[in-house]
Design a protein around this motif. Structure first.
Motif, PDB file in Angstrom:
ATOM      1  N   VAL A  20       4.053  -4.720   9.480  1.00  0.00           N
ATOM      2  CA  VAL A  20       3.750  -6.136   9.704  1.00  0.00           C
ATOM      3  C   VAL A  20       2.282  -6.308  10.089  1.00  0.00           C
ATOM      4  O   VAL A  20       1.604  -7.209   9.576  1.00  0.00           O
ATOM      5  CB  VAL A  20       4.676  -6.741  10.786  1.00  0.00           C
ATOM      6  N   ILE A  21       1.785  -5.463  10.981  1.00  0.00           N
ATOM      7  CA  ILE A  21       0.385  -5.563  11.397  1.00  0.00           C
ATOM      8  C   ILE A  21      -0.540  -5.393  10.192  1.00  0.00           C
ATOM      9  O   ILE A  21      -1.503  -6.156  10.014  1.00  0.00           O
ATOM     10  CB  ILE A  21       0.061  -4.544  12.507  1.00  0.00           C
ATOM     11  N   PHE A  59      -5.639  -6.428  -1.889  1.00  0.00           N
ATOM     12  CA  PHE A  59      -4.311  -6.910  -2.256  1.00  0.00           C
ATOM     13  C   PHE A  59      -3.411  -5.765  -2.730  1.00  0.00           C
ATOM     14  O   PHE A  59      -2.287  -5.612  -2.248  1.00  0.00           O
ATOM     15  CB  PHE A  59      -4.413  -7.999  -3.341  1.00  0.00           C
ATOM     16  N   ARG A  60      -3.916  -4.967  -3.656  1.00  0.00           N
ATOM     17  CA  ARG A  60      -3.068  -3.933  -4.269  1.00  0.00           C
ATOM     18  C   ARG A  60      -2.846  -2.707  -3.393  1.00  0.00           C
ATOM     19  O   ARG A  60      -1.761  -2.123  -3.418  1.00  0.00           O
ATOM     20  CB  ARG A  60      -3.658  -3.506  -5.610  1.00  0.00           C
ATOM     21  N   PRO A  65       1.654  -2.854  -0.562  1.00  0.00           N
ATOM     22  CA  PRO A  65       2.470  -1.829   0.099  1.00  0.00           C
ATOM     23  C   PRO A  65       2.943  -2.259   1.488  1.00  0.00           C
ATOM     24  O   PRO A  65       4.083  -1.969   1.877  1.00  0.00           O
ATOM     25  CB  PRO A  65       1.536  -0.622   0.190  1.00  0.00           C
ATOM     26  N   ALA A  66       2.091  -2.961   2.230  1.00  0.00           N
ATOM     27  CA  ALA A  66       2.477  -3.403   3.574  1.00  0.00           C
ATOM     28  C   ALA A  66       3.599  -4.432   3.505  1.00  0.00           C
ATOM     29  O   ALA A  66       4.528  -4.394   4.323  1.00  0.00           O
ATOM     30  CB  ALA A  66       1.269  -3.964   4.314  1.00  0.00           C
ATOM     31  N   MET A  67       3.538  -5.354   2.538  1.00  0.00           N
ATOM     32  CA  MET A  67       4.614  -6.340   2.404  1.00  0.00           C
ATOM     33  C   MET A  67       5.923  -5.639   2.040  1.00  0.00           C
ATOM     34  O   MET A  67       6.979  -5.929   2.620  1.00  0.00           O
ATOM     35  CB  MET A  67       4.285  -7.382   1.343  1.00  0.00           C
ATOM     36  N   ILE A  68       5.864  -4.722   1.106  1.00  0.00           N
ATOM     37  CA  ILE A  68       7.084  -4.025   0.676  1.00  0.00           C
ATOM     38  C   ILE A  68       7.677  -3.225   1.834  1.00  0.00           C
ATOM     39  O   ILE A  68       8.890  -3.294   2.085  1.00  0.00           O
ATOM     40  CB  ILE A  68       6.780  -3.126  -0.543  1.00  0.00           C
ATOM     41  N   SER A  69       6.839  -2.493   2.552  1.00  0.00           N
ATOM     42  CA  SER A  69       7.373  -1.706   3.667  1.00  0.00           C
ATOM     43  C   SER A  69       7.874  -2.612   4.799  1.00  0.00           C
ATOM     44  O   SER A  69       8.862  -2.285   5.465  1.00  0.00           O
ATOM     45  CB  SER A  69       6.347  -0.688   4.170  1.00  0.00           C
ATOM     46  N   THR A  70       7.242  -3.753   5.004  1.00  0.00           N
ATOM     47  CA  THR A  70       7.739  -4.713   5.988  1.00  0.00           C
ATOM     48  C   THR A  70       9.155  -5.147   5.634  1.00  0.00           C
ATOM     49  O   THR A  70      10.044  -5.175   6.487  1.00  0.00           O
ATOM     50  CB  THR A  70       6.810  -5.952   6.074  1.00  0.00           C
TER      51      THR A  70
END
Length: 150
Positions: A20-21, A59-60, A65-70
């Motif tokens: 999230v961070i 973005f890429r 990756p951060a959005m997906i792992s969130t």
């Protein structure tokens, strides 16, 4: 499966917070890049190419990756027994805010495509205003998870 999720709960929660961070950092920074790209950069210049590269990599390589792992770690938390009581209101408000954050992420992706094509039509002011969207959503999410007001 639920026993496994309960056993790894501290790790799942830690990885969720880290994700999230990272995602929030990108959601705050990319609109600022768009402000400066819009207001200070001439289309077709070397600086234009530099901004496009910075925006694309942010973005890429970080935001996606951060959005997906969130989402992955967040869903793992949702399915961990005893963590979320869906008869309360707070998880529904939080879920709506997370969907809003994801929608904002995709809105930024569309703007990224416009910049890449040299077809941005929005002003720096628009990007400054839109930069407040993740702040408002983040406040709602944190209050729902920590204070659980309803």
């Amino acid at each position: 499966m639920s026993d496994f999720l309960a056993q790894i709960y501290p790790w799942t929660k830690s990885l969720h917070v880290i994700s999230v961070i990272s995602w929030m950092a990108g959601l705050f920074y990319l609109p600022r890049l768009f402000v400066h790209h819009t207001e200070k950069v001439q289309i077709g210049s070397e600086t234009d190419a530099l901004f496009k590269m910075m925006e694309r990599k942010l973005f890429r390589l970080i935001m996606n990756p951060a959005m997906i792992s969130t989402w992955v770690f967040g869903l793992a938390l949702v399915f961990t027994p005893g963590i979320v009581d869906w008869s309360d209101v707070w998880p529904w408000v939080k879920a709506g805010a997370v969907l809003g954050m994801t929608g904002f992420h995709h809105w930024l992706q569309a703007r990224l495509g416009e910049f890449a094509a040299g077809k941005n039509t929005r002003t720096g002011r628009t990007y400054r205003l839109m930069n407040e969207v993740p702040t408002v959503l983040m406040i709602a999410i944190v209050v729902m998870v920590i204070a659980r007001p309803f």
